[in-house]
Motif scaffolding. Structure first.
Motif, PDB file in Angstrom:
ATOM      1  N   SER A   1       0.858  -1.189   0.000  1.00 14.43           N
ATOM      2  CA  SER A   1       0.000   0.000   0.000  1.00 14.43           C
ATOM      3  C   SER A   1       0.890   1.234   0.000  1.00 14.43           C
ATOM      4  O   SER A   1       2.127   1.136   0.143  1.00 14.43           O
ATOM      5  CB  SER A   1      -0.910   0.020   1.231  1.00 14.43           C
ATOM      6  OG  SER A   1      -0.131   0.143   2.421  1.00 14.43           O
ATOM      7  N   ILE A   2       0.273   2.395  -0.162  1.00 13.02           N
ATOM      8  CA  ILE A   2       1.037   3.642  -0.148  1.00 13.02           C
ATOM      9  C   ILE A   2       1.665   3.864   1.216  1.00 13.02           C
ATOM     10  O   ILE A   2       2.839   4.254   1.321  1.00 13.02           O
ATOM     11  CB  ILE A   2       0.118   4.823  -0.529  1.00 13.02           C
ATOM     12  CG1 ILE A   2      -0.356   4.667  -1.974  1.00 13.02           C
ATOM     13  CG2 ILE A   2       0.849   6.151  -0.354  1.00 13.02           C
ATOM     14  CD1 ILE A   2      -1.342   5.723  -2.409  1.00 13.02           C
ATOM     15  N   TYR A   3       0.904   3.587   2.272  1.00 13.10           N
ATOM     16  CA  TYR A   3       1.443   3.763   3.625  1.00 13.10           C
ATOM     17  C   TYR A   3       2.618   2.819   3.863  1.00 13.10           C
ATOM     18  O   TYR A   3       3.645   3.209   4.433  1.00 13.10           O
ATOM     19  CB  TYR A   3       0.353   3.512   4.666  1.00 13.10           C
ATOM     20  CG  TYR A   3       0.862   3.549   6.085  1.00 13.10           C
ATOM     21  CD1 TYR A   3       1.196   4.761   6.694  1.00 13.10           C
ATOM     22  CD2 TYR A   3       1.036   2.366   6.816  1.00 13.10           C
ATOM     23  CE1 TYR A   3       1.684   4.798   7.985  1.00 13.10           C
ATOM     24  CE2 TYR A   3       1.516   2.398   8.114  1.00 13.10           C
ATOM     25  CZ  TYR A   3       1.845   3.611   8.689  1.00 13.10           C
ATOM     26  OH  TYR A   3       2.331   3.647   9.976  1.00 13.10           O
ATOM     27  N   ALA A   4       2.472   1.559   3.418  1.00 11.63           N
ATOM     28  CA  ALA A   4       3.555   0.586   3.582  1.00 11.63           C
ATOM     29  C   ALA A   4       4.792   1.023   2.798  1.00 11.63           C
ATOM     30  O   ALA A   4       5.930   0.838   3.255  1.00 11.63           O
ATOM     31  CB  ALA A   4       3.094  -0.790   3.110  1.00 11.63           C
ATOM     32  N   ALA A   5       4.579   1.610   1.624  1.00 17.34           N
ATOM     33  CA  ALA A   5       5.697   2.097   0.818  1.00 17.34           C
ATOM     34  C   ALA A   5       6.411   3.248   1.522  1.00 17.34           C
ATOM     35  O   ALA A   5       7.649   3.272   1.590  1.00 17.34           O
ATOM     36  CB  ALA A   5       5.191   2.543  -0.555  1.00 17.34           C
ATOM     37  N   LEU A   6       5.646   4.191   2.057  1.00 21.75           N
ATOM     38  CA  LEU A   6       6.239   5.315   2.790  1.00 21.75           C
ATOM     39  C   LEU A   6       7.063   4.820   3.972  1.00 21.75           C
ATOM     40  O   LEU A   6       8.194   5.278   4.202  1.00 21.75           O
ATOM     41  CB  LEU A   6       5.136   6.261   3.285  1.00 21.75           C
ATOM     42  CG  LEU A   6       4.446   7.139   2.235  1.00 21.75           C
ATOM     43  CD1 LEU A   6       3.232   7.826   2.833  1.00 21.75           C
ATOM     44  CD2 LEU A   6       5.417   8.183   1.687  1.00 21.75           C
TER      45      LEU A   6
END
Length: 312
Positions: free
Chosen positions: A166-171
């Protein structure tokens, strides 16, 4: 028409229902800069959904390893067919989530900053060519810095080399492994690409539109969106060609920040591995996407601003 103070205001008593309660859309009561932000966000959403496949093809073409089969080149159609064959048709929209997260507020920030800058510095008069370049570059720089972490994630999603959940996991993953510098990798190259693109684009767009509309005072209102879109296509092609090398450098720096640590190093390695032609890889899909996306975004934006009683 109220340019600086909130646009056309409804006349007293208009749109009032039983009990004197207004049922006019609340958006008409917002500050002009907020209206510009909303118009930009909506226009950015429409164009992003349509042209995401071109952005993905551009990223894949830019990161293809040099072929061992002499001078044989892999074209856009071959990459498209490979993506569809291995990742399905929906694979062309890979990276859609970070693209939306980046473009919706990013385009909104750009148009909001541009509108407020025009009102503050120009005081209502049309911008000159130089003023258009400065306004476009300044507004895009603000948006580019704000959205840099999402731009990094978007590029990595599209490359197919990273498997973020997810975007949060990527960040979180990028911050833990690369620190805050990883979230802003390729920022200089991004600004060297986006700021000149926006400055050149706005200059050609504004000047071309002024010339066309000046010679057609009796132009039917129905043709104005067509004029806006056509001027946008012309400006987008010129701006894309000028800024293509910076886009290639940006892509490599964001995908391999350890290998490509600064712009000079990136230029040297790209030239060594791909030759001069490497700085123009992915140029066709990028030119198509940036040209059509910018033209549509401006056409939708100007139409919405007119509907809200504001002059863009």
């Amino acid at each position: 028409m109220d340019i600086g103070g909130g646009g056309a205001r409804p006349r007293a008593g208009a749109g009032l229902g039983p009990g004197g309660r207004s049922f006019l859309p609340e958006v008409y009561l917002l500050h002009p800069v907020i209206k510009a932000f909303l118009c930009g966000s909506i226009s950015g959403t429409c164009s992003t959904l349509l042209f995401q496949p071109l952005d993905l093809l551009k990223t894949r073409l830019q990161t293809l390893r040099p072929s061992n089969q002499g001078s044989r080149r892999i074209g856009m159609l071959a990459v498209l067919l490979k993506v569809v064959r291995t990742e399905s048709l929906l694979g062309l929209w890979r990276g859609m989530s970070p693209s939306i997260v980046r473009c919706v507020p990013g385009v909104g920030i750009y148009f909001g900053t541009l509108y407020s800058s025009k009102q503050y510095f120009l005081r209502g008069h049309p911008p000159t060519a130089l003023e258009s370049v400065i306004l476009g570059m300044g507004s895009r720089s603000v948006a580019g810095i704000c959205m840099s972490p999402i731009t990094v994630i978007k590029t990595r999603y599209e490359s197919g080399k990273y498997g973020y959940e997810s975007i949060y996991a990527a960040l979180r993953s990028i911050y833990r492994s690369e620190g805050h510098r990883g979230l802003f990798s390729g920022l200089t190259a991004t600004l060297l690409r986006d700021a000149p693109f926006s400055g050149i684009y706005l200059m050609f767009y504004s000047q071309t539109k002024n010339i066309v509309l000046h010679g057609a005072d009796q132009l039917d209102a129905a043709f104005i969106p067509v004029v806006n879109f056509s001027c946008g296509v012309f400006a987008g092609i010129l701006a894309s060609l000028v800024t293509q090398p910076a886009d290639v450098i940006k892509t490599h720096m964001q995908l391999s920040p350890v290998k490509f640590q600064w712009i000079g190093q990136a230029v040297t390695l790209i030239f060594k591995n791909y030759g001069l032609r490497g700085f123009f890889q992915g140029g066709v899909p990028r030119a198509l996407r940036r040209t059509l996306m910018a033209a549509m975004a401006w056409a939708v934006y100007e139409e919405m601003m007119a509907k809200m009683g504001l002059k863009s």
